[in-house]
Design a protein around this motif. Structure first.
Motif, short mmCIF file in Angstrom:
data_model
loop_
_atom_site.label_atom_id
_atom_site.label_comp_id
_atom_site.label_asym_id
_atom_site.label_seq_id
_atom_site.Cartn_x
_atom_site.Cartn_y
_atom_site.Cartn_z
N ILE A 317 0.84 -1.21 0.00
CA ILE A 317 0.00 0.00 0.00
C ILE A 317 0.87 1.25 0.00
N TYR A 320 2.75 1.84 -3.28
CA TYR A 320 1.80 2.34 -4.27
C TYR A 320 1.54 3.83 -4.06
N HIS A 466 -5.24 -0.69 -3.97
CA HIS A 466 -3.81 -1.03 -4.00
C HIS A 466 -3.55 -2.49 -4.33
#
Length: 582
Positions: A317, A320, A466
Motif C-alpha cells: 500500500i 503504491y 492497492h
C-alpha cells in the motif's frame, strides 16, 4: 527654536540608548549561555478556551494534559517526582538498565526489557519459524538473498537507505551501531559511488541505484525496499541515519506485532493516544458530546517490520502511494496506514501494531526536554535516540553519543539555555483544531466516501485500490453443549440467512432492556424489510421478548443480568458477544 530642537534630539537619543540597554539586558538574561534552564509556561485553561472552537474536554489523558485545576506556578515545569529506588536488571545485550523497585510502579516503564506475555493473535509469518528453507523466493532476487545469508541474525537485519552524499553522517551511524554490538546492519546503496566507500569500511550493502534526491524523496523509496526483504522472509528494522543506537535494539523488541514503531510522542497521551470529548451544542443536551480518539504520528524514520503477510500488505500500500502521490510525505502516509481503518476501496493492511516505549526508543524532544531535566531520568539508559525534532542534527547526535557511549554525563547540558518541560498535545493544537480535518495533519484524501456510490454500486464493497487481499484467521466451528442456550440460539440465528453454504456463519446481535422495546421493535421491522433474517435478540429480562411480539421472525433469548442500568447493559454486551464469537 534651535535650542528646543537640540533638547528634543538629546532626549530622543537618551531614550533610545536606555531602550537599547534594556533590550540587551533582557536578551542577555534570557538567551545567554550562562542562564539557568527555562521552563515552558502552560497558560491556564481559561486562557486556552477561545471563542473560535468549542471547549476541549479531555476524557482520558496523561498527567501532563490535566492542567485545568493547576495554577500557572504548578505548570511551569515538567513533573519531577522523587527519584525512584532502582536496581540493575541485566538486559539481553548484557548491559545493565535501571528498573524501578516495586514501590515505584509508576516508573516501571523505564525498564526497556520486554515483559513476557501469553496469548495474543498468532502472526501470519511468510516463513514459519520451524521452516528449514530460508530465505525464500530467491529466484527473482538472488543478490539480496546472498547478502542477508551473510548478515542476518535470527532472520533479522537493520537497514538504512543512503547515498554517498551523507557518508560523514553514515560513518558516525556505523560507529554507534558497532559500539551497541549491532552486527546485522546493511545499507541500501542507491548511487554508484557508495558501494566502494562501504567496501573500504567493511559494511554490508545491497546495491539499488535510484535517482531520488533530497531526504524526503530518498525516504519515500524505503517501503518498496522493505517489501523486497519481507518477500524473502527477512524481518527489518528500517532506520534513518539521524539515529544513535545506544543498545542493540533487537534485544528490546517484543515480536508480538507485525509492526513495532516509534512515535513523535513525549508522554503517554501523545505517544499512545488519548480520548477527547467533542462538544456540538447545536445537537442538544443528549447529542452534543461525543468522544474522539487522538494520536500523534508514527515516525517513518525508525520502525520494525516482522516478515508477515500483514507487513507485506502494508509495504504494498505504501509503495503504491509513494509512486502515485508524489506530494505525500512518507511519514504522513506511514502514520495513516498504521492507524486508520479500511474505508471504501482503501483497504487496510490488517496489522497487529505496537508503539514502542518512548523512554526506550526515544525521540530528541523526549531526551532534550525531559530526560535532560527530570531527576528520576538522569540515570536512565535509552535503547536508541532519534534526532528527529532538531536541526542541525549532528550536534544533538554527538551529544547523545558522548553521553551514553563515552560516559560524559554533562554532554546534554550544552543546551542549558533552551527550555525544558513539555506542553500537552491538546494545548499545542488548540488553535488549529478547526483545520485538522482539512489537511493540517493528514497528507491523504479521506473525503472519498462518495466513491462507494459511483457506477451504481449503491454502497457495495469496493475492490482494493492497492491490489491487496486481506485474509483473516477464523476460529473453527465448535459443537454446542446441550446446556448452552446462547450457543444454540446463535447457531439457529446464523442459519436463517439465505446464502451460499460456503459463507462463514454470521448474525446480527441486538441487546436491550424492557425500556428499549419500542426502539427494538422498530429496528426489527426495518431489518425485516431490508431482508435481514439472521438476527439474535438477547434480552436482559424475561418481559422484553413478549413485548416484541411478532415484530420479526428473529431468534430471541432471555439472559437476565443483575443490573438493568446502562452500565450493566454495556458490560452485558461484551459478555454476550464473546461466547457468540467462540
Amino acid at each position: 527654536a534651535g535650542a528646543s530642537a537640540m533638547v528634543s534630539t538629546r532626549s530622543a537619543t537618551c531614550f533610545l540608548t536606555l531602550l537599547t540597554a534594556c533590550i540587551l539586558f533582557v536578551s542577555h538574561s534570557t538567551l545567554g549561555g550562562a542562564a539557568s534552564q527555562r521552563h515552558i509556561i502552560l497558560p491556564k485553561k481559561t486562557l486556552l478556551e477561545g471563542l473560535r472552537t468549542p471547549p476541549l474536554r479531555i476524557l482520558a489523558a496523561p498527567p501532563s494534559v490535566r492542567i485545568s485545576e493547576r495554577s500557572i506556578s504548578d505548570t511551569t515545569r515538567a513533573s519531577s517526582p522523587p527519584p525512584p529506588e532502582t536496581q540493575p536488571v541485566p538486559s539481553a545485550a548484557g548491559n545493565s538498565i535501571l528498573r524501578p523497585a516495586a514501590s515505584q510502579q509508576r516508573f516501571d516503564e523505564l525498564n526497556c526489557t520486554p515483559q513476557v506475555t501469553s496469548g495474543g493473535r498468532a502472526l501470519d509469518m511468510i516463513v514459519p519459524a520451524v521452516a528449514s528453507e530460508w530465505p525464500v523466493n530467491c529466484a527473482s532476487n538472488e543478490e539480496l538473498c546472498a547478502v542477508v545469508r551473510k548478515v542476518a541474525v535470527n532472520r533479522e537485519v537493520l537497514v538504512a537507505v543512503c547515498n554517498s552524499a551523507v557518508i560523514g553522517q553514515l560513518d558516525k551511524w556505523v560507529d554507534a551501531n558497532q559500539r551497541a554490538h549491532i552486527t546485522n546492519m546493511l545499507i541500501i546503496a542507491i548511487d554508484e559511488r557508495l558501494p566502494s566507500l562501504l567496501d573500504q569500511r567493511g559494511v554490508a550493502y545491497w546495491r539499488r541505484v535510484d535517482k531520488a534526491l533530497g531526504s524526503h524523496k530518498i525516504s519515500a523509496q524505503k517501503f518498496k525496499f522493505v517489501r523486497a526483504f519481507l518477500e524473502i522472509g527477512v524481518s527489518v528494522i528500517m532506520s534513518d541515519i539521524d539515529v544513535v543506537y545506544i543498545q542493540n535494539p533487537f534485544d528490546y523488541l517484543h515480536r508480538d506485532a507485525d509492526i513495532e514503531g516509534t512515535t513523535d510522542g513525549w508522554d503517554d497521551g501523545s505517544a499512545y493516544g488519548w480520548m477527547e470529548q467533542l462538544d456540538d451544542p447545536s445537537l442538544g443536551d443528549y447529542g452534543r458530546f461525543r468522544p474522539a480518539m487522538r494520536i500523534t504520528a508514527w515516525n517513518s524514520g525508525l520502525w520494525y517490520a516482522r516478515a508477515t503477510r500483514a507487513s507485506l500488505r502494508l509495504m504494498t500500500i505504501l509503495a503504491y502511494r509513494m509512486e502515485h502521490e508524489p506530494n505525500t510525505w512518507d511519514q504522513a502516509a506511514f502514520g495513516e496506514e498504521v492507524a486508520r481503518p479500511a474505508r471504501d476501496g482503501h483497504h487496510a493492511a490488517g496489522l497487529v501494531k505496537r508503539a514502542l516505549n518512548y523512554w526506550c526508543f526515544a525521540n530528541s524532544k523526549t531526551v532534550f526536554r525531559r530526560m535532560k531535566a527530570e531527576p528520576h531520568l538522569l540515570n536512565h539508559r535509552p535503547v536508541v535516540v532519534h534526532a528527529n525534532y532538531h536541526q542541525p542534527k549532528e550536534p544533538r547526535m554527538r551529544a547523545v553519543f558522548d553521553r551514553w557511549h563515552l560516559g560524559r554525563r554533562d554532554a546534554l547540558s550544552r543546551w542549558e539555555s533552551e527550555p525544558v518541560g513539555v506542553v500537552p498535545a491538546p494545548v499545542l493544537e488548540k488553535d488549529f483544531l478547526h483545520s485538522i480535518n482539512d489537511g493540517f495533519v493528514s497528507g491523504a484524501d479521506t473525503r472519498n466516501a462518495m466513491s462507494a456510490l459511483s457506477a451504481g454500486r449503491r454502497c457495495a464493497p469496493l475492490p482494493s485500490t492497492h491490489n491487496v487481499k486481506v485474509s483473516t484467521n477464523k476460529l473453527p466451528a465448535s459443537e454446542c453443549s446441550a446446556t448452552d442456550e446462547l450457543c444454540s440460539a446463535a447457531r439457529r440465528a446464523a442459519s436463517l440467512r439465505a446464502s451460499s453454504s460456503t459463507r462463514a456463519p454470521e448474525l446480527m446481535l441486538v441487546m436491550g432492556t424492557l425500556k428499549d422495546s419500542p426502539a427494538i421493535k422498530l429496528l426489527l421491522r426495518s431489518a425485516s424489510s431490508a431482508g435481514v433474517s439472521n438476527l439474535l435478540v438477547l434480552a436482559t429480562d424475561d418481559k422484553l421478548l413478549p413485548q416484541l411480539g411478532g415484530a420479526t421472525n428473529s431468534v430471541g433469548l432471555s439472559l437476565p443480568t443483575s443490573s438493568a442500568s446502562a452500565d450493566g447493559l454495556l458490560a452485558f454486551k461484551w459478555r454476550g458477544v464473546a461466547p457468540v464469537l467462540s
